[in-house]
Design an enzyme around this catalytic site. Structure first.
Site, short mmCIF file in Angstrom:
data_model
loop_
_atom_site.label_atom_id
_atom_site.label_comp_id
_atom_site.label_asym_id
_atom_site.label_seq_id
_atom_site.Cartn_x
_atom_site.Cartn_y
_atom_site.Cartn_z
N THR A 73 0.82 -1.21 0.00
CA THR A 73 0.00 0.00 0.00
C THR A 73 0.86 1.26 0.00
O THR A 73 0.54 2.24 -0.69
CB THR A 73 -0.94 0.01 1.22
OG1 THR A 73 -1.83 -1.11 1.13
CG2 THR A 73 -1.75 1.29 1.29
N SER B 241 -7.04 -0.98 -6.64
CA SER B 241 -6.65 -1.32 -5.26
C SER B 241 -5.16 -1.59 -5.28
O SER B 241 -4.61 -2.00 -6.31
CB SER B 241 -7.40 -2.57 -4.78
OG SER B 241 -6.80 -3.12 -3.63
N THR C 60 36.47 -36.70 -12.77
CA THR C 60 35.25 -36.99 -12.03
C THR C 60 35.65 -37.25 -10.59
O THR C 60 36.62 -37.96 -10.33
CB THR C 60 34.51 -38.22 -12.61
OG1 THR C 60 35.39 -39.35 -12.59
CG2 THR C 60 34.06 -37.96 -14.04
N SER D 40 47.30 -9.97 -1.87
CA SER D 40 47.61 -10.13 -0.45
C SER D 40 48.34 -8.91 0.08
O SER D 40 49.14 -8.29 -0.62
CB SER D 40 48.48 -11.37 -0.24
OG SER D 40 48.89 -11.48 1.11
N SER D 41 48.08 -8.61 1.35
CA SER D 41 48.79 -7.52 2.02
C SER D 41 50.06 -8.02 2.71
O SER D 41 50.82 -7.21 3.24
CB SER D 41 47.87 -6.87 3.06
OG SER D 41 47.50 -7.83 4.04
N LYS E 11 51.24 -12.49 -4.82
CA LYS E 11 50.07 -13.35 -4.82
C LYS E 11 48.90 -12.67 -5.56
O LYS E 11 48.60 -11.51 -5.32
CB LYS E 11 49.64 -13.68 -3.39
CG LYS E 11 48.58 -14.78 -3.27
CD LYS E 11 48.41 -15.17 -1.80
CE LYS E 11 47.52 -16.38 -1.64
NZ LYS E 11 46.12 -16.09 -1.95
#
Length: 474
Positions: free
Chosen positions: A103, A142, A189, A320-321, A326
């Protein structure tokens, strides 16, 4: 009353509304009541456009039926056209998650349209004795038929956009498949060596999976184009003109460009959220398969030296830090996370659809919010994967070639020629000694080098010429 506000009145009483706002008292109360997500329905432009399309169709139908004066209908239609063109989006300020079965969203639209229509014919905002949000903009309607119809149209529009993005992603996989068509690798697999295939075949499968999902999305969209518009409160059509339902759907189809059709049974259509559940399930399917594909990309690119290292994803940022050099598979990772969100949204849609009672589901707002977010985030994820990852993938061709010829999986190709037991013996020897299957098979004398060369040719190993390989006699 402060100079920068106006006073509006509703069932609850008087309320100050910002003087320059196109929305009114009902919207202000909804903003106060539903501070839930921190966002507004304007976050979903497809919904705003669809709401305006529904209101425009209603005004047109009411005008044609002689229920709405020509001048008022013209102003309302003009306001709706402006909104569909992108104007006044910032005036749709209610939270998408709200009580009241939508509404607040419907009233936000009614008030914005009414006030803009008033301006168009030269009256100040808030002069509802001329154009009223309910008596005129919401005439014969409505929330219970306007809101779900607008949501359905918004979802269809959003689906069209997702389909486009999925098509581009499928095309990116297909192009990469062609590039990798001659690159031999080991299929797996259960993460164990299986039989050879090409990297192109692997990427083609990803494209095919996406295209299958596009077909399912098309089917889901068709279900959304059934509307209960004209059913009003519970589907009985109370307060509506006998011809209104058929006429308003026809006008909505013309305005939206979508083949909207009246529901066969408006009472059923007003309470049934099955189409939303169906769509949510398809979006979950898309998410699951995209996530599985991204799992594969992360796994086959793992390394670069201590993993599978079959492909290289384009380096898009430092990973990476603390670990210099990386690079992480951040694009597949973000797609995975979108998939997790979509799967969670599916549960929300399921629970909300189940929670409906009797003639109405009051929880359609969270259904709409969940589905529109899923669609938007899936689109963004597909865009990111298409533009930032797939085209830049490269293959470690030498590594893949060596992996195939070192693998005991090659022995499967020999089974039709020397039998399962002899093949099993060769596999055990290869695994124990580390020697190639081809060399061990030649030493047994069961097959000549020439025969082995034919059987183990890449096109035979990957199914391109299986019949030719089957004709080789030991």
């Amino acid at each position: 009353m402060a100079r920068n506000t106006r006073i509006e009145h509703d069932l609850v009483g008087d309320k100050e509304v910002p003087a320059d706002a196109y929305y009114g008292v009902h919207t202000v109360r909804a903003v106060e009541n539903f501070a839930i997500t921190g966002s507004t329905i304007s976050q979903f432009p497809e919904l705003i456009v669809s709401l305006a399309a529904v209101k425009q169709a209603a005004a047109t139908a009411n005008r044609d039926l002689g229920l709405l004066p020509q001048d008022l209908a013209g102003a309302i239609i003009a306001a709706c056209e402006e909104i569909r063109g992108g104007r006044l989006a910032d005036q749709f300020v209610v939270d998408p998650v709200q009580g009241g079965a939508g509404t607040s969203t419907n009233m936000n639209a009614n008030e914005v349209i009414a006030n803009r229509a008033l301006e168009i014919i030269g009256h100040p905002r808030g002069h509802y004795e001329v154009i009223h949000p309910l008596d005129h903009v919401n005439l014969g309607q409505s929330t219970n038929d306007v809101y779900p119809t607008a949501v359905r149209l918004a979802l269809v529009a959003s689906l069209r956009l997702l389909d486009d993005r999925l098509g581009k992603l499928a095309a990116a996989f297909t192009a990469k498949a062609a590039e990798f068509s001659g690159v031999l690798k080991m299929g797996r697999t259960q993460l164990q060596d299986a039989v050879p295939m090409t990297l192109g075949q692997e990427f083609t499968a990803y494209a095919v999976m996406i295209e299958e999902d596009r077909q399912r999305l098309t089917e889901a969209a068709a279900l959304l184009l059934e509307s209960n518009l004209g059913g009003t409160a519970i589907g009985t059509g109370i307060n509506g003109h006998p011809r209104y339902a058929e006429l308003v759907c026809a006008r909505l189809a013309e305005i939206s460009g979508e083949p909207v059709q009246p529901a066969d049974n408006f009472i059923e259509a007003t309470q049934d959220c099955g189409a939303f559940v169906q769509l949510s399930g398809v979006l979950k399917r898309v998410a699951v398969k995209l996530s599985k594909t991204c799992n594969d990309l992360r796994l086959t690119s793992s390394g670069p030296t201590a993993g599978l290292g079959e492909i290289n994803l384009p380096p898009v940022q430092a990973g990476s830090s603390i670990m210099p050099g990386k690079v992480n598979p951040v694009i597949p990772e973000v797609v995975n996370q979108v998939a997790f969100e979509v799967i969670g949204n599916d549960l929300t849609v399921t629970m909300a659809a189940e929670a409906g009672q009797l003639q109405l589901n009051a929880f359609e707002p969270v259904i709409a919010y969940s589905l529109l977010r899923s669609l938007a985030h899936l689109r963004a994820a597909c865009d990111t994967l298409t533009t930032r990852c797939i085209p830049g993938i490269t293959a470690n061709r030498d590594h893949l070639h060596d992996s195939v010829h070192r693998s005991i999986g090659l022995v499967t190709a020999l089974t039709p020629h020397i039998g399962y037991a002899a093949s099993t013996s060769l596999a055990r020897q290869a695994l124990a000694t580390g020697r190639p299957i081809k060399d061990l098979a030649a030493e047994t004398g069961m097959l000549t080098i020439a025969q082995l060369d034919t059987i183990l040719r890449p096109e035979h190993l990957t199914g391109h010429s299986a019949q030719a390989a089957a004709k080789v006699s030991p």
